[in-house]
Design an enzyme around this catalytic site. Sequence first.
Site, PDB file in Angstrom:
ATOM      1  N   HIS A  98      12.929 -63.589  26.684  1.00 36.96           N
ATOM      2  CA  HIS A  98      12.984 -63.634  28.071  1.00 36.96           C
ATOM      3  C   HIS A  98      12.703 -64.546  28.801  1.00 36.96           C
ATOM      4  O   HIS A  98      13.328 -65.059  29.719  1.00 36.96           O
ATOM      5  CB  HIS A  98      12.330 -62.128  28.463  1.00 36.96           C
ATOM      6  CG  HIS A  98      12.370 -61.787  29.827  1.00 36.96           C
ATOM      7  ND1 HIS A  98      11.397 -61.752  30.689  1.00 36.96           N
ATOM      8  CD2 HIS A  98      13.373 -61.410  30.530  1.00 36.96           C
ATOM      9  CE1 HIS A  98      12.009 -61.354  32.146  1.00 36.96           C
ATOM     10  NE2 HIS A  98      13.043 -61.140  31.695  1.00 36.96           N
TER      11      HIS A  98
ATOM     12  N   HIS B   8      15.444 -67.231  30.957  1.00 36.42           N
ATOM     13  CA  HIS B   8      15.420 -67.475  32.460  1.00 36.42           C
ATOM     14  C   HIS B   8      15.402 -69.083  32.412  1.00 36.42           C
ATOM     15  O   HIS B   8      15.284 -69.696  33.383  1.00 36.42           O
ATOM     16  CB  HIS B   8      14.005 -66.820  33.028  1.00 36.42           C
ATOM     17  CG  HIS B   8      14.511 -65.478  33.322  1.00 36.42           C
ATOM     18  ND1 HIS B   8      14.985 -65.243  34.561  1.00 36.42           N
ATOM     19  CD2 HIS B   8      14.253 -64.373  32.719  1.00 36.42           C
ATOM     20  CE1 HIS B   8      15.278 -63.685  34.793  1.00 36.42           C
ATOM     21  NE2 HIS B   8      14.534 -63.224  33.420  1.00 36.42           N
TER      22      HIS B   8
ATOM     23  N   HIS C 127      19.811 -57.839  30.962  1.00 34.67           N
ATOM     24  CA  HIS C 127      18.805 -57.077  31.177  1.00 34.67           C
ATOM     25  C   HIS C 127      19.451 -55.456  31.062  1.00 34.67           C
ATOM     26  O   HIS C 127      18.556 -54.650  30.567  1.00 34.67           O
ATOM     27  CB  HIS C 127      18.403 -57.250  32.711  1.00 34.67           C
ATOM     28  CG  HIS C 127      17.564 -58.438  32.923  1.00 34.67           C
ATOM     29  ND1 HIS C 127      18.240 -59.827  33.308  1.00 34.67           N
ATOM     30  CD2 HIS C 127      16.257 -58.882  32.848  1.00 34.67           C
ATOM     31  CE1 HIS C 127      17.315 -60.815  33.352  1.00 34.67           C
ATOM     32  NE2 HIS C 127      15.984 -59.875  32.893  1.00 34.67           N
TER      33      HIS C 127
ATOM     34  N   GLU D 254      19.487 -60.582  41.942  1.00 35.97           N
ATOM     35  CA  GLU D 254      18.365 -61.062  41.559  1.00 35.97           C
ATOM     36  C   GLU D 254      17.372 -61.512  42.461  1.00 35.97           C
ATOM     37  O   GLU D 254      16.201 -61.334  42.162  1.00 35.97           O
ATOM     38  CB  GLU D 254      18.943 -62.135  40.508  1.00 35.97           C
ATOM     39  CG  GLU D 254      17.893 -62.727  39.682  1.00 35.97           C
ATOM     40  CD  GLU D 254      18.360 -63.976  38.799  1.00 35.97           C
ATOM     41  OE1 GLU D 254      19.531 -64.377  38.915  1.00 35.97           O
ATOM     42  OE2 GLU D 254      17.421 -64.604  37.966  1.00 35.97           O
TER      43      GLU D 254
ATOM     44  N   HIS E   4      15.390 -58.010  43.592  1.00 42.28           N
ATOM     45  CA  HIS E   4      14.525 -58.123  42.167  1.00 42.28           C
ATOM     46  C   HIS E   4      13.438 -58.936  42.023  1.00 42.28           C
ATOM     47  O   HIS E   4      12.476 -58.421  41.530  1.00 42.28           O
ATOM     48  CB  HIS E   4      15.642 -58.488  40.964  1.00 42.28           C
ATOM     49  CG  HIS E   4      15.020 -59.161  39.870  1.00 42.28           C
ATOM     50  ND1 HIS E   4      15.068 -60.244  39.739  1.00 42.28           N
ATOM     51  CD2 HIS E   4      14.614 -58.408  38.924  1.00 42.28           C
ATOM     52  CE1 HIS E   4      14.542 -60.608  38.587  1.00 42.28           C
ATOM     53  NE2 HIS E   4      14.136 -59.534  37.927  1.00 42.28           N
TER      54      HIS E   4
ATOM     55  N   HIS F 142       9.230 -57.994  41.351  1.00 44.40           N
ATOM     56  CA  HIS F 142       8.702 -58.277  40.537  1.00 44.40           C
ATOM     57  C   HIS F 142       7.074 -58.826  41.110  1.00 44.40           C
ATOM     58  O   HIS F 142       6.144 -58.196  40.364  1.00 44.40           O
ATOM     59  CB  HIS F 142       9.141 -59.633  39.684  1.00 44.40           C
ATOM     60  CG  HIS F 142       9.533 -59.224  38.493  1.00 44.40           C
ATOM     61  ND1 HIS F 142       9.263 -59.167  37.424  1.00 44.40           N
ATOM     62  CD2 HIS F 142      11.250 -59.269  38.542  1.00 44.40           C
ATOM     63  CE1 HIS F 142      10.390 -58.999  36.350  1.00 44.40           C
ATOM     64  NE2 HIS F 142      11.359 -58.927  36.948  1.00 44.40           N
TER      65      HIS F 142
ATOM     66  N   HIS G 286      13.674 -52.696  36.025  1.00 49.17           N
ATOM     67  CA  HIS G 286      14.808 -53.206  35.488  1.00 49.17           C
ATOM     68  C   HIS G 286      16.045 -51.894  35.215  1.00 49.17           C
ATOM     69  O   HIS G 286      16.943 -52.070  35.704  1.00 49.17           O
ATOM     70  CB  HIS G 286      14.742 -54.042  34.371  1.00 49.17           C
ATOM     71  CG  HIS G 286      14.564 -55.458  34.609  1.00 49.17           C
ATOM     72  ND1 HIS G 286      15.745 -56.118  35.239  1.00 49.17           N
ATOM     73  CD2 HIS G 286      13.646 -56.268  34.953  1.00 49.17           C
ATOM     74  CE1 HIS G 286      15.596 -57.345  35.705  1.00 49.17           C
ATOM     75  NE2 HIS G 286      14.036 -57.399  35.531  1.00 49.17           N
TER      76      HIS G 286
HETATM   77 CU1  CUO Z   1      14.294 -61.041  33.557  1.00 48.68          CU
HETATM   78 CU2  CUO Z   1      13.391 -59.334  36.152  1.00 48.68          CU
HETATM   79  O1  CUO Z   1      14.370 -60.733  35.449  1.00 48.68           O
HETATM   80  O2  CUO Z   1      12.931 -60.088  34.519  1.00 48.68           O
END
Ligand code: CUO
Length: 695
Positions: free
Chosen positions: A214, A218, A243, A355, A371, A375, A411
Amino acid sequence: MVSDKTHILYLLCRPTEPIFIPKGRYRVTFDVDHKDFLAPQHQDVRKKVMERIESEVEQVSVPLKKIEWPDLSEVMEVGRHQPFSIFLPSHRRAAERLLDIFMGAASYEDFLSCAAYARDRVNPTLFVYTLSVAVIHRSDTKGIDLPPLTNIFPDKFIDGDQLARAKEIADVLAVTEGPRRFPVLIPRDYTSNGLDDEHRLAYFREDIGVNLHHWHWHLIYPFAGKMEIVNKDRRGELFYYMHQQIIARYNCERFCNHLGRVVRLLELRKEISEGYFPKLYCSIASKTWASRSANSKISDVRREEMGFVFDIEDLERWKTRIVEAIHWKRVIDKDGSSVALTENEGIDILGNLIEASPLLSKNYDIYGDLHNFGHVTISLCHDPDGRYKEGMGVMGETSTAMRDPVFYRWHAYIDYIFQLHKDTLKPYTLEELKYEGIHVEEIRVQTDAPVRENILKTFMETTTTDLQGGLDFIGYTPLKAQTIRLQHVPFSYTIKVGNNLNKICKGTMRIFLSPKFDEKGEKMLFLDQKRLFIELDKFSVTLTNDPLGNKISRQSRDSNVTRKLGRNFSLLECSLAWPCSENEEDAFCGCGWPQNMLIPKGTPEGSPYQLFVMVSDAEIDLVQPRDRPWDRSSYCGVRDSKYPDSRAMGYPFDRPPSSEVKYLEDFVRLAPNMAVQDVTIIFEDGPPKSHKLDD
Ligand code: CUO
């Protein structure tokens, strides 16, 4: 001696230890003779420290070019000891600024000097993130493997108590007993116990490879920065698909653990029933990552010191606007023009908008930052106004977020919005599914040792992770943590494909796996099952004109979606000094789902699964002629190139089925180039098996 271009990696080694302290087994030092190169806090102590070190070890000195010092004032607005979050707009801007400096450096030498200058001045996590993105994206550092983050910040992956023990071992035992391995065993149940149902999934959520995947994804697909870094082919769609696959995989694991599908976090003002206490110690901030009690609620956030003042209502408004746009099948861009959410490009637009990437969103002011802000809001729900001076929970960072059960609820919610769009699309026509003249005759799956047909086996094993690159201020004693992870017995597919075309032709083999029954024990409807299919592999095949069948064999370890755990600093140094490691286990570093988590755990009594195979027409699939394998491209794309598959990601399961399809078998019956095989996944319970040390 290591090669020039890799010197930059030593700046990632022991990120809070001053730059002038020698790094790695070659004791690499950076020639920081110019006094101003050093951060102010180190300028007066350097001489004394070096006098002691220089008498002890031999060193390799890396020259640094004299440059004009970059202006780091904006970057330094994120404090040295603050936890860094790319999801926070203020931190994102600081990272963008530093990334601009790194990407703008005229040569590798300038880049190295800029990075060396910035290293001890800026926030260490921000530095590691930004330098990693720059190394991946600069043309002059292309192809250089990054060490895995476990090796830079082990505290983001390993229980704080055990890490303290590891340091103790390094300090004391290494001196008394000499350099040898002292693996510290990280117990399996350190974050909770059986009283918490969600704990059954801890082996998945806290798996090191899952979290590295993960983090690395990113890094490859940053949502902020300059256009040339952010604007990659189909990145919004890949955000959705990567995701979506995580949620599908998580739901499969939940079934194996007698839990229902993860419930999307639809009502943002309701209690979050899942708590999480990560037990991770954040060495940068000198405090533990914040915990969240069961039944906490998210609130409006007033964290002025983070530059984050924000209401839940904003999230709700953005969500309403996005859902409305999906129903209207169009979004309104910054100029007020309508942009259609088309069959092929709609999902990509939505990915960048949800996102969100401020750069690529069609209208950031209107559709917001759903999104990312979710978080942050969740990660601060224990102290929304900062009255207790607490930092973020693990949801605030990409390398730790997947540990927390609420990550999957958030998610699942984001995925639900994407699925609303997918549900507006027409079912695939027969024309879009079939491959005229090609038929899948037979599928067999075989596990090695002992040989079993159509039975997959999983078990728990111990594995080791190198820590030394991340444990600051200790000697370079090989130091390992031993963790327990899910693993499976390697298996192979044998697929017979008939070709009636009277010519040799090319196809794309697509292999997916899904549970056969739902959490109630009932046979799954296709509508449900299509969302649970996990991609196991995708590769090109050549089909001779044999109507009786081409026999195609493929090993599970060659999967296109997986990678092995990366090379640590020791291995990187070995492979830099000598030819690349022969050890296959360590041969890759970077993006990709961890190989050990390729298939779900199953159950001791055996979980019924269905393996779906489709051969599609390569003439249609291939974006450009390919002579390379599909290497990890499904979840990660291909560097400097278009996404290699022209079909929608998740094809053929990304759209609603036609009305005659109730079950998977009805779908498969539509075209002979698709087939299904029942398989059983058996989990072999018992003490973890030991795995060889990774060096
Ligand atoms: Cu990978 Cu929410 O984008 O974690």
